[in-house]
Design a protein around this motif. Structure first.
Motif, PDB file in Angstrom:
ATOM      1  N   ARG A  92      -6.290  17.290 -16.671  1.00  0.00           N
ATOM      2  CA  ARG A  92      -6.025  18.698 -16.307  1.00  0.00           C
ATOM      3  C   ARG A  92      -7.396  19.350 -15.955  1.00  0.00           C
ATOM      4  NH1 ARG A  92      -2.113  22.079 -17.786  1.00  0.00           N
ATOM      5  NH2 ARG A  92      -1.041  20.343 -19.008  1.00  0.00           N
ATOM      6  N   GLY A  93      -7.537  20.279 -15.086  1.00  0.00           N
ATOM      7  CA  GLY A  93      -8.939  20.522 -14.582  1.00  0.00           C
ATOM      8  C   GLY A  93      -9.779  19.733 -13.951  1.00  0.00           C
ATOM      9  N   ASP A  94      -9.385  18.538 -13.559  1.00  0.00           N
ATOM     10  CA  ASP A  94     -10.229  17.543 -12.868  1.00  0.00           C
ATOM     11  C   ASP A  94     -10.793  18.102 -11.622  1.00  0.00           C
ATOM     12  OD1 ASP A  94     -11.053  15.094 -11.626  1.00  0.00           O
ATOM     13  OD2 ASP A  94      -9.405  13.934 -12.655  1.00  0.00           O
ATOM     14  N   PRO A  95     -12.290  17.976 -11.814  1.00  0.00           N
ATOM     15  CA  PRO A  95     -13.131  18.697 -10.699  1.00  0.00           C
ATOM     16  C   PRO A  95     -12.716  17.831  -9.093  1.00  0.00           C
ATOM     17  CG  PRO A  95     -14.436  17.110 -12.216  1.00  0.00           C
ATOM     18  CD  PRO A  95     -13.105  17.380 -12.752  1.00  0.00           C
ATOM     19  N   ARG A  96     -12.585  16.673  -9.530  1.00  0.00           N
ATOM     20  CA  ARG A  96     -12.284  15.860  -7.956  1.00  0.00           C
ATOM     21  C   ARG A  96     -11.055  16.566  -7.303  1.00  0.00           C
ATOM     22  NH1 ARG A  96     -10.928  10.290 -10.149  1.00  0.00           N
ATOM     23  NH2 ARG A  96      -9.573  11.290 -11.647  1.00  0.00           N
ATOM     24  N   ILE A  97     -10.338  17.285  -7.576  1.00  0.00           N
ATOM     25  CA  ILE A  97      -8.909  17.819  -7.123  1.00  0.00           C
ATOM     26  C   ILE A  97      -9.320  18.905  -6.505  1.00  0.00           C
ATOM     27  CG2 ILE A  97      -6.556  18.738  -7.394  1.00  0.00           C
ATOM     28  CD1 ILE A  97      -6.428  16.981 -10.148  1.00  0.00           C
ATOM     29  N   THR A  98      -8.906  19.121  -5.013  1.00  0.00           N
ATOM     30  CA  THR A  98      -9.163  20.298  -4.329  1.00  0.00           C
ATOM     31  C   THR A  98      -8.185  21.294  -4.533  1.00  0.00           C
ATOM     32  OG1 THR A  98      -7.609  19.562  -2.423  1.00  0.00           O
ATOM     33  CG2 THR A  98      -9.902  18.529  -2.181  1.00  0.00           C
ATOM     34  N   ARG A  99      -8.343  22.557  -3.881  1.00  0.00           N
ATOM     35  CA  ARG A  99      -7.232  23.625  -3.909  1.00  0.00           C
ATOM     36  C   ARG A  99      -6.006  23.078  -3.479  1.00  0.00           C
ATOM     37  NH1 ARG A  99      -9.882  29.662  -2.959  1.00  0.00           N
ATOM     38  NH2 ARG A  99     -11.367  29.715  -4.829  1.00  0.00           N
ATOM     39  N   VAL A 100      -6.032  22.522  -2.375  1.00  0.00           N
ATOM     40  CA  VAL A 100      -4.787  22.443  -1.840  1.00  0.00           C
ATOM     41  C   VAL A 100      -4.142  21.108  -2.504  1.00  0.00           C
ATOM     42  CG1 VAL A 100      -3.824  21.294   0.154  1.00  0.00           C
ATOM     43  CG2 VAL A 100      -5.552  23.047   0.589  1.00  0.00           C
ATOM     44  N   GLY A 101      -5.122  20.389  -2.869  1.00  0.00           N
ATOM     45  CA  GLY A 101      -4.514  19.100  -3.756  1.00  0.00           C
ATOM     46  C   GLY A 101      -3.873  19.711  -4.760  1.00  0.00           C
ATOM     47  N   LYS A 156      14.662  20.490 -10.798  1.00  0.00           N
ATOM     48  CA  LYS A 156      13.675  21.003 -11.862  1.00  0.00           C
ATOM     49  C   LYS A 156      12.549  19.868 -11.734  1.00  0.00           C
ATOM     50  CE  LYS A 156      15.470  17.509 -15.584  1.00  0.00           C
ATOM     51  NZ  LYS A 156      16.067  17.521 -16.628  1.00  0.00           N
ATOM     52  N   GLY A 157      12.422  18.882 -10.646  1.00  0.00           N
ATOM     53  CA  GLY A 157      11.406  18.130 -10.819  1.00  0.00           C
ATOM     54  C   GLY A 157      10.468  18.333  -9.946  1.00  0.00           C
ATOM     55  N   LEU A 158      10.626  19.138  -8.931  1.00  0.00           N
ATOM     56  CA  LEU A 158       9.332  19.631  -7.944  1.00  0.00           C
ATOM     57  C   LEU A 158       8.101  20.128  -8.633  1.00  0.00           C
ATOM     58  CD1 LEU A 158      11.315  20.898  -5.116  1.00  0.00           C
ATOM     59  CD2 LEU A 158      10.427  18.682  -4.950  1.00  0.00           C
ATOM     60  N   VAL A 159       8.491  20.956  -9.906  1.00  0.00           N
ATOM     61  CA  VAL A 159       7.458  21.482 -10.385  1.00  0.00           C
ATOM     62  C   VAL A 159       7.437  21.369 -11.779  1.00  0.00           C
ATOM     63  CG1 VAL A 159       6.064  23.797 -11.040  1.00  0.00           C
ATOM     64  CG2 VAL A 159       7.224  23.784  -8.769  1.00  0.00           C
ATOM     65  N   HIS A 160       6.132  20.772 -12.229  1.00  0.00           N
ATOM     66  CA  HIS A 160       6.335  20.131 -13.653  1.00  0.00           C
ATOM     67  C   HIS A 160       4.932  20.511 -14.330  1.00  0.00           C
ATOM     68  CE1 HIS A 160       6.623  17.305 -17.205  1.00  0.00           C
ATOM     69  NE2 HIS A 160       8.218  17.544 -17.011  1.00  0.00           N
ATOM     70  N   ARG A 161       5.037  20.898 -15.826  1.00  0.00           N
ATOM     71  CA  ARG A 161       3.683  21.177 -16.406  1.00  0.00           C
ATOM     72  C   ARG A 161       2.915  19.796 -16.621  1.00  0.00           C
ATOM     73  NH1 ARG A 161       4.213  19.980 -21.569  1.00  0.00           N
ATOM     74  NH2 ARG A 161       6.468  19.336 -22.360  1.00  0.00           N
ATOM     75  N   ASN A 162       3.267  18.715 -16.368  1.00  0.00           N
ATOM     76  CA  ASN A 162       2.355  17.555 -16.550  1.00  0.00           C
ATOM     77  C   ASN A 162       1.923  16.967 -15.360  1.00  0.00           C
ATOM     78  OD1 ASN A 162       3.018  17.521 -19.274  1.00  0.00           O
ATOM     79  ND2 ASN A 162       4.674  15.832 -19.167  1.00  0.00           N
ATOM     80  N   ALA A 163       2.206  17.661 -14.133  1.00  0.00           N
ATOM     81  CA  ALA A 163       1.463  17.172 -13.036  1.00  0.00           C
ATOM     82  C   ALA A 163       0.458  18.111 -12.684  1.00  0.00           C
ATOM     83  CB  ALA A 163       2.563  17.635 -11.784  1.00  0.00           C
ATOM     84  N   TYR A 164      -0.865  17.300 -12.600  1.00  0.00           N
ATOM     85  CA  TYR A 164      -2.212  17.936 -12.511  1.00  0.00           C
ATOM     86  C   TYR A 164      -3.268  17.099 -11.778  1.00  0.00           C
ATOM     87  CZ  TYR A 164      -2.417  16.670 -17.278  1.00  0.00           C
ATOM     88  OH  TYR A 164      -2.349  15.853 -18.492  1.00  0.00           O
ATOM     89  N   ARG A 168       1.028  -1.110  -0.124  1.00  0.00           N
ATOM     90  CA  ARG A 168       0.092  -0.042  -0.043  1.00  0.00           C
ATOM     91  C   ARG A 168       0.973   1.189   0.075  1.00  0.00           C
ATOM     92  NH1 ARG A 168      -5.143   0.172  -0.013  1.00  0.00           N
ATOM     93  NH2 ARG A 168      -6.411  -1.833   0.564  1.00  0.00           N
ATOM     94  N   ILE A 169       0.720   2.124  -0.961  1.00  0.00           N
ATOM     95  CA  ILE A 169       1.644   3.290  -1.247  1.00  0.00           C
ATOM     96  C   ILE A 169       0.720   4.208  -0.307  1.00  0.00           C
ATOM     97  CG2 ILE A 169       0.485   4.242  -3.447  1.00  0.00           C
ATOM     98  CD1 ILE A 169       3.013   4.874  -4.369  1.00  0.00           C
ATOM     99  N   PHE A 170       1.660   5.163   0.026  1.00  0.00           N
ATOM    100  CA  PHE A 170       0.982   6.369   0.991  1.00  0.00           C
ATOM    101  C   PHE A 170       1.078   7.713   0.266  1.00  0.00           C
ATOM    102  CE2 PHE A 170       2.304   3.505   4.154  1.00  0.00           C
ATOM    103  CZ  PHE A 170       1.049   3.434   5.085  1.00  0.00           C
ATOM    104  N   LYS A 171       0.062   8.877   0.094  1.00  0.00           N
ATOM    105  CA  LYS A 171       0.146   9.804  -0.423  1.00  0.00           C
ATOM    106  C   LYS A 171      -0.595  10.700   0.455  1.00  0.00           C
ATOM    107  CE  LYS A 171       0.661   9.045  -5.449  1.00  0.00           C
ATOM    108  NZ  LYS A 171       0.407   9.202  -6.629  1.00  0.00           N
ATOM    109  N   PHE A 172      -0.362  11.992   0.172  1.00  0.00           N
ATOM    110  CA  PHE A 172      -1.118  13.053   0.845  1.00  0.00           C
ATOM    111  C   PHE A 172      -2.662  12.918  -0.165  1.00  0.00           C
ATOM    112  CE2 PHE A 172       2.309  15.101   2.863  1.00  0.00           C
ATOM    113  CZ  PHE A 172       2.051  15.088   4.127  1.00  0.00           C
ATOM    114  N   ARG A 173      -3.879  13.034   0.682  1.00  0.00           N
ATOM    115  CA  ARG A 173      -5.007  13.199  -0.275  1.00  0.00           C
ATOM    116  C   ARG A 173      -5.173  14.347  -0.948  1.00  0.00           C
ATOM    117  NH1 ARG A 173     -10.077  15.033   0.676  1.00  0.00           N
ATOM    118  NH2 ARG A 173      -9.411  15.396   2.949  1.00  0.00           N
TER     119      ARG A 173
END
Length: 471
Positions: A351-360, A463-471, A329-334
């Protein structure tokens, strides 16, 4: 007769060099002990007893160091491995010496500070002396001296690769001088080298020119040619070396290993040695423990932000495959609002997934949602660097669609990896994206080194902490 005398002279020279190397090592052991005594502020409490300890280790070194291959020929072999063998050999000598001193009830009289200093100084001296010798030999060989002439048997890209390796490694001391082209009607000869098409003509020339090495660069299917060459040179003092072409068969490196006393070629097996896995495991645990300690205030702040911004648990867990297909079981912040998933289907974030919270959304863009995976690393389920684990449903989907997909699980999955720092991160909405990711994962497995892991860690931070493909 000339050939016999030449080989005898070479054997005599190798014997003398081995004896001199042993004498040098014994002198360095004594010198290390003397330096440790001179440099320590405190005086030696029992000089006679410690002198006896040094003499004992000198005798043990003569007996034990040869078992670690330190006096073998390392021409063309990894000098890093030679250094490791020397250090482990010296440590074994010291441990045996201490064991004998313990049995004689004399260890209490030996200064521990002196003993540790002696061990470290001698190890440094042994390593430095070997590296100096090989540096001198390397310069001599690049200048055209102390060379071994090599005739290569084979054809095509594999033969050319073997010859190219010799040309690009002049310090190894091998020089290609001729080839036996096993496919003269379909393959061109190697430019600049004398070429032969008949085995008997080739063998006679090797004898007349007193060539020392014959390297057979053929695929394993060419058994008849290999046997013919062995038979041809069975009465000669020529080193025959078989370098099989297993590129079309081996998934990774095709290394020859000793398997319960029999040589075996790895066609599809873990490309990492037990030593490499141990090194990686030690680094993983230390790095994960340090990261969790250093990042604990940040992780507590993230946990509070998640709890205050939406209903549900702080952590998101999901079943993933680890090394050898073991499920964990992998752990992540929700990062998403609580929602129901269709059984057997995992919907990737878009991209623009309505399930994702602002913090998320912020956590996903910055990869901070991955921080709890250091707990998985500490538990031994994951590594800091390795192929990213996918949801089990995606494993079932891509296993039959992407070549080599399943081999990603020959090592522990990682928090970051070679694919991620090369842009293959985030949603895999096309099969080409997953193919590219897997190709880079397999490249990582084939070319693993501790240095490559450090390079990936640094690249992830830079360079890997922020990435345009991460959403």
């Amino acid at each position: 007769m000339l050939t016999m005398s030449r080989h005898t002279a070479r054997e005599d020279s190798a014997y003398i060099e081995s004896v001199l190397a042993r004498l040098l090592d014994v002198m360095l052991i004594a010198l290390g002990a003397a330096l440790a005594s001179l440099l320590l502020v405190t005086s030696v409490a029992h000089p006679i007893l410690e002198g006896a300890f040094v003499a004992l280790d000198m005798a043990l070194a003569i007996l034990l160091l040869p078992l670690f291959g330190t006096y073998d020929s390392w021409r063309g072999r990894s000098k890093w491995r030679l250094v490791v063998n020397i250090v482990f050999g010296w440590i074994a000598v010291q441990l045996c010496g201490l064991a004998i001193m313990f049995l004689l009830h004399r260890t209490a009289s030996v200064s521990r500070v002196w003993c540790v200093s002696w061990t470290v100084m001698t190890a440094g001296g042994l390593v430095a002396s070997r590296l100096l010798v090989h540096t001198v030999l390397g310069r001599m060989r690049r200048a055209g001296r102390n060379l071994r002439m090599v005739a290569v048997v084979g054809a095509g890209a594999h033969r050319d690769s073997v010859i190219g390796n010799m040309v690009s490694s002049p310090s190894a001391g091998f020089r290609a001088v001729a080839t036996l082209n096993t496919q003269p009607h379909s393959e061109p000869d190697f430019p600049g080298l004398r070429s032969f098409k008949r085995v008997r003509e080739f063998a006679n020339w090797v004898r007349s020119e007193r060539i020392e090495e014959v390297w057979i660069a053929l695929p394993m299917s060419e058994e008849q040619m290999v046997l013919r060459l062995i038979d041809e040179f069975s009465g000669d003092l020529v080193n025959l070396r078989f370098i099989p072409d297993v590129r079309s068969l081996a998934m990774f490196d095709g290394h020859l290993v000793d398997l319960i006393g029999a040589p075996a070629v790895n066609l599809m097996a873990s490309p990492m040695t037990p030593r490499a896995l141990l090194q990686k495991a030690i680094f993983d645990r230390l790095f994960a423990a340090a990261a969790l300690l250093a990042l604990s205030p940040l992780m507590l702040a993230i946990a509070a932000a998640i709890k205050l911004s939406s209903k549900g648990p702080v952590f998101f867990t999901q079943r993933r495959k680890g090394v050898d297909g073991e499920v964990f079981r992998i752990f992540k912040f929700r990062t998403m609002r609580m929602h129901a998933e269709q059984s057997g289907v995992v919907r990737q974030a878009t991209r623009g997934d309505p399930r994702i919270t602002r913090v998320g959304a912020f956590l996903r863009r910055t990869s901070l949602d991955e921080l709890p995976q250091f707990l998985n690393v500490l538990r031994g389920e994951m590594s800091v660097v390795g192929p990213r684990p996918h949801a089990l449903e995606h494993d079932d989907q891509y296993r039959s669609l992407v070549d080599g997909y399943i081999h990603r699980y020959r090592i522990k999955p990682g928090i970051t990896g070679w694919a991620q720092v090369n842009g293959f991160r985030g949603e895999t909405d096309r099969i080409e994206k997953m193919q590219g990711r897997v190709e880079r994962d397999l490249y990582y497995l084939r070319n693993w080194s501790f240095g490559l892991d450090m390079r990936i860690v640094v690249a992830t931070v830079v360079k890997g902490l922020v990435h345009r493909n991460a959403y």
